[in-house]
Every structure is written in structure tokens, then in C-alpha cells.
Scaffold this motif. Structure first.
Motif, mmCIF file in Angstrom:
data_model
loop_
_atom_site.group_PDB
_atom_site.id
_atom_site.type_symbol
_atom_site.label_atom_id
_atom_site.label_comp_id
_atom_site.label_asym_id
_atom_site.label_seq_id
_atom_site.Cartn_x
_atom_site.Cartn_y
_atom_site.Cartn_z
ATOM 1 N N MET A 1 1.021 -1.217 -0.200
ATOM 2 C CA MET A 1 -0.006 -0.118 0.099
ATOM 3 C C MET A 1 0.373 1.437 0.276
ATOM 4 S SD MET A 1 -3.389 2.059 -0.099
ATOM 5 C CE MET A 1 -4.467 0.178 0.278
ATOM 6 N N GLY A 2 2.124 1.317 0.914
ATOM 7 C CA GLY A 2 2.719 2.545 1.007
ATOM 8 C C GLY A 2 3.063 2.725 -0.197
ATOM 9 N N ALA A 3 3.542 1.540 -0.931
ATOM 10 C CA ALA A 3 4.188 1.527 -2.197
ATOM 11 C C ALA A 3 3.316 2.886 -2.700
ATOM 12 C CB ALA A 3 4.758 1.251 -2.810
ATOM 13 N N TYR A 4 2.128 1.865 -3.504
ATOM 14 C CA TYR A 4 1.518 2.304 -4.175
ATOM 15 C C TYR A 4 0.837 3.553 -4.486
ATOM 16 C CZ TYR A 4 -3.447 3.306 -6.096
ATOM 17 O OH TYR A 4 -4.764 3.287 -7.270
ATOM 18 N N ILE A 5 0.758 4.774 -2.698
ATOM 19 C CA ILE A 5 0.484 5.508 -2.786
ATOM 20 C C ILE A 5 1.884 6.648 -3.095
ATOM 21 C CG2 ILE A 5 0.478 7.440 -0.428
ATOM 22 C CD1 ILE A 5 -0.986 4.956 0.713
ATOM 23 N N THR A 6 2.707 6.181 -2.593
ATOM 24 C CA THR A 6 4.265 6.738 -3.264
ATOM 25 C C THR A 6 4.388 6.671 -4.640
ATOM 26 O OG1 THR A 6 5.460 6.076 -1.381
ATOM 27 C CG2 THR A 6 6.657 6.892 -2.613
ATOM 28 N N MET A 7 4.138 6.272 -5.131
ATOM 29 C CA MET A 7 4.179 6.140 -6.941
ATOM 30 C C MET A 7 2.925 6.899 -7.144
ATOM 31 S SD MET A 7 5.026 2.016 -7.871
ATOM 32 C CE MET A 7 4.727 2.630 -9.339
ATOM 33 N N ASN A 8 1.623 6.819 -6.610
ATOM 34 C CA ASN A 8 1.092 7.669 -7.532
ATOM 35 C C ASN A 8 0.668 9.134 -7.087
ATOM 36 O OD1 ASN A 8 -1.899 6.290 -9.364
ATOM 37 N ND2 ASN A 8 -0.555 5.102 -7.377
ATOM 38 N N ARG A 9 1.348 9.610 -5.635
ATOM 39 C CA ARG A 9 1.847 10.624 -4.813
ATOM 40 C C ARG A 9 2.041 11.624 -6.758
ATOM 41 N NH1 ARG A 9 4.573 12.238 -0.560
ATOM 42 N NH2 ARG A 9 2.177 10.504 1.095
ATOM 43 N N SER A 219 1.690 11.904 -20.536
ATOM 44 C CA SER A 219 3.100 11.522 -20.675
ATOM 45 C C SER A 219 4.232 11.723 -19.728
ATOM 46 C CB SER A 219 3.478 12.344 -22.092
ATOM 47 O OG SER A 219 1.681 11.999 -22.858
ATOM 48 N N LEU A 220 4.539 12.843 -19.141
ATOM 49 C CA LEU A 220 5.333 12.828 -18.169
ATOM 50 C C LEU A 220 5.601 12.150 -16.971
ATOM 51 C CD1 LEU A 220 6.006 17.350 -18.258
ATOM 52 C CD2 LEU A 220 7.448 15.414 -19.227
ATOM 53 N N VAL A 221 4.172 11.859 -16.093
ATOM 54 C CA VAL A 221 3.942 11.198 -15.438
ATOM 55 C C VAL A 221 4.085 9.778 -15.252
ATOM 56 C CG1 VAL A 221 2.096 10.198 -13.280
ATOM 57 C CG2 VAL A 221 2.558 13.421 -13.795
ATOM 58 N N LYS A 222 4.208 9.452 -16.685
ATOM 59 C CA LYS A 222 4.083 7.695 -16.862
ATOM 60 C C LYS A 222 5.731 7.055 -17.454
ATOM 61 C CE LYS A 222 -0.174 7.247 -19.614
ATOM 62 N NZ LYS A 222 -0.775 6.395 -21.021
ATOM 63 N N ALA A 223 6.299 8.816 -17.557
ATOM 64 C CA ALA A 223 7.632 8.420 -17.787
ATOM 65 C C ALA A 223 8.354 8.987 -16.533
ATOM 66 C CB ALA A 223 8.636 9.556 -19.295
ATOM 67 N N ARG A 224 7.965 9.596 -15.123
ATOM 68 C CA ARG A 224 8.645 9.692 -14.975
ATOM 69 C C ARG A 224 8.312 8.140 -13.560
ATOM 70 N NH1 ARG A 224 7.855 14.201 -9.530
ATOM 71 N NH2 ARG A 224 9.410 13.400 -8.248
ATOM 72 N N GLU A 225 7.127 7.871 -13.406
ATOM 73 C CA GLU A 225 6.671 6.311 -13.433
ATOM 74 C C GLU A 225 7.680 4.977 -13.685
ATOM 75 O OE1 GLU A 225 2.860 5.675 -13.442
ATOM 76 O OE2 GLU A 225 2.171 7.189 -12.025
ATOM 77 N N SER A 226 7.576 5.158 -15.047
ATOM 78 C CA SER A 226 8.889 4.637 -15.878
ATOM 79 C C SER A 226 10.121 4.947 -15.463
ATOM 80 C CB SER A 226 8.547 4.886 -17.468
ATOM 81 O OG SER A 226 9.776 3.459 -17.712
ATOM 82 N N LEU A 227 10.799 5.461 -15.194
ATOM 83 C CA LEU A 227 12.083 5.556 -14.453
ATOM 84 C C LEU A 227 11.889 5.236 -13.237
ATOM 85 C CD1 LEU A 227 13.070 8.900 -16.297
ATOM 86 C CD2 LEU A 227 13.688 6.508 -16.232
ATOM 87 N N MET A 228 11.423 5.200 -12.122
ATOM 88 C CA MET A 228 10.933 5.537 -10.530
ATOM 89 C C MET A 228 11.233 3.091 -10.845
ATOM 90 S SD MET A 228 8.816 8.038 -9.123
ATOM 91 C CE MET A 228 8.972 7.362 -7.696
ATOM 92 N N ARG A 229 10.614 3.116 -11.671
ATOM 93 C CA ARG A 229 10.174 1.265 -11.463
ATOM 94 C C ARG A 229 11.951 0.687 -12.686
ATOM 95 N NH1 ARG A 229 4.851 2.082 -13.886
ATOM 96 N NH2 ARG A 229 5.400 2.536 -15.799
#
Length: 229
Positions: A1-9, A219-229
Motif C-alpha cells: 500500500m505504501g508503495a502504491y501511495i508513493t508512486m501515485n503521489r 505523458s510526463l507522469v508515465k515517463a517518471r513512473e517508468s524511470l522510478m520503476r
């Protein structure tokens, strides 16, 4: 859950920022459009007032000239052909000097007694504009020079001035009307068209900006999430 919140913030923060940016652009564009329409309404109101005063004064000038060549009853204005031709020549000069469209003389029953545009307003026939111009005509028949409101017909602005004939008389026998040339008000019609175009372009621009901003943010959010993963 914590990871989910962190990624969607980051996504929620980015969309929030884009929303505020879009709102600021919308407010700015709306303010500019409203300012333009306010300027147009004030210009039209001022022009309506000043132009009305001018037309009423020209109508009084035409009355003064008619008084030299004719006297009541007005149905006998053209009984003397020499006086009639002299009066018409003077009214033609007034029309030319003030760039008018037409000068008319109307009886109490709103029948055209004289007109410099007989093809459009035949003499001996009910005046075509007496219905929309009735408030101004009524004031003129009560002895006061006045002008009509500014109104538009098929994109053309119309305005006329009326003065009682004879001047300074207890009983008004007729009314002299001067019709403004549409070219006087061409600039006002063009300004209105420009404002309509600007308003339409602004609305279309806001819509396109909203779409672009939302897609770019996504698009920017998706790119940032991809880099974070």
C-alpha cells in the motif's frame, strides 16, 4: 500500500499543477475577452449618443431649409414646382455635405411626403421604417428633435434623426427625417466581427490548451513512473 501511495503521489501533484495552470490560462483569456466586449459596448453606447445628437441637429437644419420654400399644409409642399425643385436641391446638398443616405418628409399618418430616395421610399406611401422608429417619430411630432436607437439589420447598423416641421410651432404638421449612411457605422460592425472572431479563437485555444496540457502531463507522469520503476 505504501508503495502504491508513493508512486501515485507524483501523478496527483502533476495533475493538480496542470489544473491550476489551465485555470490561470482560462481566467486570463476570459478577462481579455470580457475587456474587449466591455470596450465594444462602451464604444457603441458613446457612438449612439453622440451620433444621435448629430443626426437630430442635421434634421433641424433640414427643417430650417424646408421652411424657406414651403409652409403647412405639408401636402401642398410641392404645389409650386419652382419651390419644390429649390427645396430638393437644398436637401440634396445637405445629404451630400453630411454624407447621409436619405432625407424624408413624413406626414402625421407616417405617409412619405418627400424623399430623396423615391425608389426605396415612394412618395404618397406609408414610410417603411415607421414601426421601428415610432418612439423617435412620436417625440418629433410632439415638437422635439430626436434620434432613433442604434439597431442592426442583417449585419448593418441603422440610425436616423427626426425634427418637427414647422419649427417652433404649436401644431406639428410633419416630421423631417435624415437617415445615416451605413458607412458611418461600418467600423463598429467590423469591431464587433473582430470581437466575435477573437472570442471564438480564444475558446478554441483554451480547449486545445487543456487537451495538450492534460496529455503532456499524463505523458510526463508515465515517463517518471517508468524511470522510478
Amino acid at each position: 500500500m505504501g508503495a502504491y501511495i508513493t508512486m501515485n503521489r507524483p501523478r496527483s501533484i502533476a495533475f493538480l499543477r496542470s489544473g491550476w495552470m489551465a485555470l490561470a490560462v482560462v481566467i486570463l483569456a476570459a478577462a481579455l475577452v470580457i475587456a474587449g466586449w466591455y470596450y465594444y459596448s462602451e464604444t457603441r453606447r458613446s457612438l449612439d449618443f453622440e451620433f444621435g445628437r448629430r443626426l437630430a441637429a442635421i434634421a433641424e437644419l433640414a427643417v430650417a431649409d424646408i421652411s424657406r420654400f414651403a409652409a403647412p399644409p405639408t401636402r401642398e409642399i410641392f404645389a409650386d414646382s419652382l419651390a419644390a425643385s429649390s427645396m430638393r436641391a437644398r436637401l440634396e446638398r445637405i445629404r451630400s455635405d453630411h454624407a447621409l443616405f436619405n432625407v424624408v418628409v413624413l406626414g402625421e399618418d407616417f405617409v412619405t411626403l418627400a424623399s430623396l430616395e423615391p425608389a426605396l421610399y415612394p412618395e404618397g406611401v406609408e414610410y417603411a421604417h415607421w414601426h421601428p422608429d415610432y418612439p423617435a417619430l412620436e417625440r418629433a411630432f410632439r415638437g422635439r428633435a430626436t434620434a432613433t436607437d442604434l439597431y442592426a439589420v442583417r449585419g448593418t447598423y441603422l440610425k436616423a434623426g427626426y425634427a418637427p416641421f414647422p419649427p417652433f410651432a404649436g401644431e406639428i404638421a410633419a416630421v423631417v427625417g435624415v437617415e445615416a449612411n451605413a458607412e458611418f457605422l461600418h467600423g463598429l460592425a467590423r469591431l464587433r466581427f473582430i470581437l466575435i472572431a477573437v472570442t471564438g479563437i480564444s475558446i478554441a485555444g483554451i480547449a486545445l490548451f487543456m487537451i495538450f496540457a492534460m496529455r503532456a502531463t499524463s505523458s510526463l507522469v508515465k515517463a517518471r513512473e517508468s524511470l522510478m520503476r
